[in-house]
Design a protein around this motif. Structure first.
Motif, PDB file in Angstrom:
ATOM      1  N   VAL A 142      29.100  20.223  32.625  1.00  0.00           N
ATOM      2  CA  VAL A 142      28.558  21.534  32.259  1.00  0.00           C
ATOM      3  C   VAL A 142      27.824  22.142  33.454  1.00  0.00           C
ATOM      4  CG1 VAL A 142      26.858  22.722  30.826  1.00  0.00           C
ATOM      5  CG2 VAL A 142      28.409  21.050  29.793  1.00  0.00           C
ATOM      6  N   MET A 143      27.032  21.324  34.150  1.00  0.00           N
ATOM      7  CA  MET A 143      26.323  21.802  35.339  1.00  0.00           C
ATOM      8  C   MET A 143      27.302  22.234  36.425  1.00  0.00           C
ATOM      9  SD  MET A 143      23.353  18.866  35.401  1.00  0.00           S
ATOM     10  CE  MET A 143      22.442  19.522  36.797  1.00  0.00           C
ATOM     11  N   ALA A 144      28.399  21.465  36.589  1.00  0.00           N
ATOM     12  CA  ALA A 144      29.405  21.826  37.590  1.00  0.00           C
ATOM     13  C   ALA A 144      30.081  23.145  37.227  1.00  0.00           C
ATOM     14  CB  ALA A 144      30.438  20.708  37.706  1.00  0.00           C
ATOM     15  N   LYS A 145      30.378  23.334  35.947  1.00  0.00           N
ATOM     16  CA  LYS A 145      30.979  24.595  35.504  1.00  0.00           C
ATOM     17  C   LYS A 145      30.073  25.773  35.843  1.00  0.00           C
ATOM     18  CE  LYS A 145      30.502  25.710  31.156  1.00  0.00           C
ATOM     19  NZ  LYS A 145      29.678  26.958  31.232  1.00  0.00           N
ATOM     20  N   ASN A 146      28.797  25.611  35.608  1.00  0.00           N
ATOM     21  CA  ASN A 146      27.856  26.713  35.834  1.00  0.00           C
ATOM     22  C   ASN A 146      27.681  27.052  37.313  1.00  0.00           C
ATOM     23  OD1 ASN A 146      27.496  26.814  33.068  1.00  0.00           O
ATOM     24  ND2 ASN A 146      25.629  25.581  33.087  1.00  0.00           N
ATOM     25  N   LYS A 147      28.142  26.180  38.198  1.00  0.00           N
ATOM     26  CA  LYS A 147      28.085  26.426  39.642  1.00  0.00           C
ATOM     27  C   LYS A 147      29.444  26.866  40.193  1.00  0.00           C
ATOM     28  CE  LYS A 147      24.455  22.974  40.644  1.00  0.00           C
ATOM     29  NZ  LYS A 147      23.525  23.756  41.467  1.00  0.00           N
ATOM     30  N   ASN A 148      30.412  27.091  39.325  1.00  0.00           N
ATOM     31  CA  ASN A 148      31.809  27.231  39.770  1.00  0.00           C
ATOM     32  C   ASN A 148      32.430  28.496  39.188  1.00  0.00           C
ATOM     33  OD1 ASN A 148      34.201  26.392  41.057  1.00  0.00           O
ATOM     34  ND2 ASN A 148      34.921  25.388  39.204  1.00  0.00           N
ATOM     35  N   GLN A 149      32.084  29.639  39.763  1.00  0.00           N
ATOM     36  CA  GLN A 149      32.578  30.923  39.265  1.00  0.00           C
ATOM     37  C   GLN A 149      33.739  31.436  40.105  1.00  0.00           C
ATOM     38  OE1 GLN A 149      29.691  34.086  39.287  1.00  0.00           O
ATOM     39  NE2 GLN A 149      30.768  35.245  37.699  1.00  0.00           N
ATOM     40  N   ALA A 150      34.750  31.932  39.418  1.00  0.00           N
ATOM     41  CA  ALA A 150      35.926  32.482  40.103  1.00  0.00           C
ATOM     42  C   ALA A 150      35.647  33.929  40.514  1.00  0.00           C
ATOM     43  CB  ALA A 150      37.144  32.429  39.183  1.00  0.00           C
ATOM     44  N   ILE A 151      35.323  34.129  41.780  1.00  0.00           N
ATOM     45  CA  ILE A 151      35.022  35.483  42.262  1.00  0.00           C
ATOM     46  C   ILE A 151      35.871  35.852  43.472  1.00  0.00           C
ATOM     47  CG2 ILE A 151      32.688  35.639  41.333  1.00  0.00           C
ATOM     48  CD1 ILE A 151      31.603  34.635  43.958  1.00  0.00           C
ATOM     49  N   GLY A 152      36.995  35.128  43.656  1.00  0.00           N
ATOM     50  CA  GLY A 152      37.971  35.526  44.647  1.00  0.00           C
ATOM     51  C   GLY A 152      37.559  35.356  46.085  1.00  0.00           C
ATOM     52  N   GLN A 153      36.687  34.410  46.398  1.00  0.00           N
ATOM     53  CA  GLN A 153      36.221  34.230  47.774  1.00  0.00           C
ATOM     54  C   GLN A 153      36.832  33.014  48.456  1.00  0.00           C
ATOM     55  OE1 GLN A 153      31.952  34.155  47.540  1.00  0.00           O
ATOM     56  NE2 GLN A 153      31.786  36.351  47.169  1.00  0.00           N
ATOM     57  N   SER A 154      37.763  32.332  47.796  1.00  0.00           N
ATOM     58  CA  SER A 154      38.369  31.134  48.376  1.00  0.00           C
ATOM     59  C   SER A 154      39.880  31.316  48.441  1.00  0.00           C
ATOM     60  CB  SER A 154      38.030  29.903  47.530  1.00  0.00           C
ATOM     61  OG  SER A 154      38.792  28.798  47.940  1.00  0.00           O
ATOM     62  N   LEU A 194      42.095  33.052  41.945  1.00  0.00           N
ATOM     63  CA  LEU A 194      41.683  33.762  40.745  1.00  0.00           C
ATOM     64  C   LEU A 194      40.440  34.615  41.017  1.00  0.00           C
ATOM     65  CD1 LEU A 194      42.810  33.785  37.844  1.00  0.00           C
ATOM     66  CD2 LEU A 194      40.941  32.264  37.226  1.00  0.00           C
ATOM     67  N   ASN A 195      40.333  35.746  40.336  1.00  0.00           N
ATOM     68  CA  ASN A 195      39.205  36.650  40.539  1.00  0.00           C
ATOM     69  C   ASN A 195      38.797  37.258  39.199  1.00  0.00           C
ATOM     70  OD1 ASN A 195      37.242  38.077  41.911  1.00  0.00           O
ATOM     71  ND2 ASN A 195      38.582  39.807  42.318  1.00  0.00           N
ATOM     72  N   ASP A 196      38.559  36.383  38.185  1.00  0.00           N
ATOM     73  CA  ASP A 196      38.231  36.891  36.857  1.00  0.00           C
ATOM     74  C   ASP A 196      36.759  36.697  36.498  1.00  0.00           C
ATOM     75  OD1 ASP A 196      38.072  34.190  36.450  1.00  0.00           O
ATOM     76  OD2 ASP A 196      39.572  34.096  34.865  1.00  0.00           O
ATOM     77  N   LYS A 197      35.973  36.158  37.421  1.00  0.00           N
ATOM     78  CA  LYS A 197      34.530  35.978  37.267  1.00  0.00           C
ATOM     79  C   LYS A 197      34.148  34.989  36.163  1.00  0.00           C
ATOM     80  CE  LYS A 197      33.346  40.452  39.246  1.00  0.00           C
ATOM     81  NZ  LYS A 197      32.577  41.696  39.114  1.00  0.00           N
ATOM     82  N   ARG A 198      35.119  34.228  35.651  1.00  0.00           N
ATOM     83  CA  ARG A 198      34.786  33.190  34.686  1.00  0.00           C
ATOM     84  C   ARG A 198      34.312  31.934  35.406  1.00  0.00           C
ATOM     85  NH1 ARG A 198      35.736  34.024  29.572  1.00  0.00           N
ATOM     86  NH2 ARG A 198      35.677  31.822  29.009  1.00  0.00           N
ATOM     87  N   PHE A 199      33.638  31.081  34.657  1.00  0.00           N
ATOM     88  CA  PHE A 199      33.162  29.796  35.170  1.00  0.00           C
ATOM     89  C   PHE A 199      34.108  28.695  34.692  1.00  0.00           C
ATOM     90  CE2 PHE A 199      29.524  32.539  35.220  1.00  0.00           C
ATOM     91  CZ  PHE A 199      28.800  32.165  36.343  1.00  0.00           C
ATOM     92  N   TYR A 200      34.532  27.832  35.622  1.00  0.00           N
ATOM     93  CA  TYR A 200      35.550  26.839  35.310  1.00  0.00           C
ATOM     94  C   TYR A 200      35.051  25.410  35.530  1.00  0.00           C
ATOM     95  CZ  TYR A 200      39.085  30.490  35.000  1.00  0.00           C
ATOM     96  OH  TYR A 200      39.812  31.594  34.615  1.00  0.00           O
ATOM     97  N   ILE A 201      35.451  24.511  34.641  1.00  0.00           N
ATOM     98  CA  ILE A 201      35.305  23.089  34.917  1.00  0.00           C
ATOM     99  C   ILE A 201      36.157  22.798  36.144  1.00  0.00           C
ATOM    100  CG2 ILE A 201      35.672  20.751  34.067  1.00  0.00           C
ATOM    101  CD1 ILE A 201      33.589  22.174  32.428  1.00  0.00           C
ATOM    102  N   PRO A 202      35.588  22.252  37.221  1.00  0.00           N
ATOM    103  CA  PRO A 202      36.385  22.018  38.434  1.00  0.00           C
ATOM    104  C   PRO A 202      37.294  20.811  38.288  1.00  0.00           C
ATOM    105  CG  PRO A 202      34.202  21.125  38.722  1.00  0.00           C
ATOM    106  CD  PRO A 202      34.194  21.800  37.375  1.00  0.00           C
TER     107      PRO A 202
END
Length: 529
Positions: A137-149, A154-162
């Protein structure tokens, strides 16, 4: 044996708070402890984590130590110390017996490995499952898809389990920070934790995260046919990307929907549970349609590798990949005819898939050459699932042969039992002590051979599935709650004639015997015919 409940609680508290990353967990650090009158195994660690023993299989102690105990790390995140599991007990491809100071945690390894670790170990394993979920859960909250990698389009601004994270909860960018498969693994792990612990309060505490990740699965279907297609990740040497539909992700999505539906009903959320159950059914029905109807089943009855659905790149990869067929079988997606089609294809090409220099091979043959993945087992865990499924499904052909191959190749890398294999480039490094390979060994053995399985309600006993040439006589130090069970099988055959608990005969319900004494030491005798 720690029979006293206070001592047991102290053990768990110490396990949760001690800095395991700086401890030496080798067997020689502690004297052996007398577990009961019948067995005296090597514990393999200074915290006294108890596990099954049996004279039937010689590798149990080392498989548990190298695959689980030596993989435990204590992640210190934001002032919190939470246990989880390192992917393997190596450092620079050299085996190290404990003392991990850095780690790499992969979500799918935690899910698959815990199937066996929770059965083989004592109650402290459940604490590792729980804290692993907290870390995810902590990793998900640090892992947002904002299109910078660049490796994460992906660039949908959701938070993903890595797919994976490393020391300090850093998202492992090289391992796909957005991995579609990891969303399902998180949900399946949460369900398994509740199934084993009955911890309603914890599931309730992370329910909003469970719902959020479940919503992510729904959004991965972009064309409305119920099959997830907005994929990204690596499925054992096979990359998947956007506009891809393939069997593994579809099967795990359906299974995850059903698992979350079970949790929702437990929490009294019946309407949500019903909607998820319907989604699960739609995925299963759609993926089991023929490729001509938009499904994933080829003309020979097994699943194709994948389907591309994007504009300008439509097409079908109709290769048979064992990985993409055995996992859907495990997830409950197949019928008897499909099972036989999959096993028959594996049996017909036995030399191609099994009779290799370093053991069976199940994954996609990507980036290989004459000395690479095609000559080795790169997913030993799936080989144990193969053995498990052949037993459960009643397909005994080649089952002993595959099992014997796995035992023969048990020390191919670093002297550690059940390593990942020779490695994709042919070097004998592999994933020495990789947790899911060893974890699935225990799941196969306990649940698939002995017919013993723990849950929150007790221990279920069914008829064993003996492997020809391997003894089936005992399973000792099997821990459930604060009780210890010692099992003994008498006679030969595939059916149970009678079972006695501490000398008293017990009865079955539809062929399943239940044990639920939560304290004390107990002897079980199972007579076969």
């Amino acid at each position: 044996m720690l029979k006293n409940s206070v001592l047991r609680m102290i053990l768990i508290i110490l396990l949760l708070n001690a800095d395991i990353g700086t401890q030496n967990l080798n067997a020689q650090d502690n004297p052996k402890k007398k577990l009961n009158q019948d067995s005296q195994p090597k514990l393999g660690n200074s915290y006294g984590i108890e596990h099954i023993v049996s004279q039937d299989i010689s590798l149990i102690d080392s498989a548990f130590q190298n695959g689980y105990t030596d993989n435990i790390v204590n992640a210190n995140i934001d002032g919190k110390k939470l246990l989880t599991l390192n992917i393997q007990s190596t450092n620079g491809n050299v085996y190290h017996g404990g003392g991990q100071t850095s780690y790499s945690t992969w979500v799918r390894d935690i899910y698959w490995g815990m199937l066996g670790w929770a059965q083989a170990g004592d109650e402290s394993v459940l604490q590792v499952m729980k804290s692993s979920l907290q870390l995810l859960v902590m990793a998900k909250n640090k892992n947002q898809a904002i299109g910078q990698s660049k490796v994460w389009p992906l660039n949908d601004k959701r938070f993903y389990i890595p797919q994976a994270y490393t020391t300090g909860l850093k998202i492992a960018m090289d391992f796909f920070p957005w991995c579609s498969e990891s969303q399902t693994d998180f949900l399946l792990l949460a369900h398994n934790y509740w199934k084993l612990s009955g911890d309603r309060q914890f599931i309730d505490s992370i329910w909003s995260d469970i719902v959020y990740v479940t919503r992510t699965l729904e959004l991965l279907d972009t064309n409305g046919n119920s099959l997830p297609d907005a994929l990204q990740g690596s499925y054992d040497y096979q990359g998947v990307g956007l506009n891809t539909e393939e069997p593994l992700m579809c099967a795990k999505t359906s299974m995850a929907y059903n698992s979350v539906a079970t949790l929702a009903r437990m929490l009294g959320k019946s309407n949500y549970a019903d909607s998820l159950a319907k989604r699960a059914t739609r995925v299963k029905e759609m993926m089991n349609k023929s490729i001509d109807e938009g499904g994933l089943v080829g003309p020979d009855g097994y699943y194709i590798n994948m389907r591309k659905i994007g504009k300008g790149e439509k097409g079908i990869d109709d290769r048979f990949i064992p990985y993409e067929n055995l996992v859907p079988m495990w997830c409950g997606m197949t019928n008897h005819n499909q099972d036989e089609a999959i096993f028959s294809r594996l049996d017909d090409d036995f030399i191609k898939y099994y009779d290799l220099a370093w053991g069976p091979m199940y994954c996609a043959p990507a980036a290989h050459n004459e000395q690479s993945v095609m000559n080795c087992s790169s997913v030993t865990w799936l080989a144990f699932m193969d053995v498990y499924l052949r037993g459960i499904k009643g397909h005994d052909a080649n089952r002993p042969r595959i099992f014997n191959m796995l035992m023969q190749h048990a020390h191919d890398a670093g002297g550690v039992p059940f390593p990942e294999g020779a490695g994709i480039y042919g070097n004998l490094t592999g994933g020495a002590g990789r947790l899911w390979d060893n974890g699935n060994f225990f799941h196969m053995l306990i649940c698939g051979v002995y017919g013993v399985e723990k849950s929150k309600d007790g221990i279920s006993l069914t008829a064993p599935n003996e492997i020809d040439g391997t003894p089936l006589t005992e399973l000792k130090n099997f821990c459930w709650r604060k009780a210890v069970y010692n099992f003994k099988w008498i006679g030969k055959g595939k059916n149970i004639k009678s079972i006695t608990l501490d000398g008293n005969k017990i009865t079955s319900t539809s062929g399943v015997y239940k044990l639920n004494k939560s304290h004390g030491s107990h002897k079980i005798e199972i007579v076969l015919y």
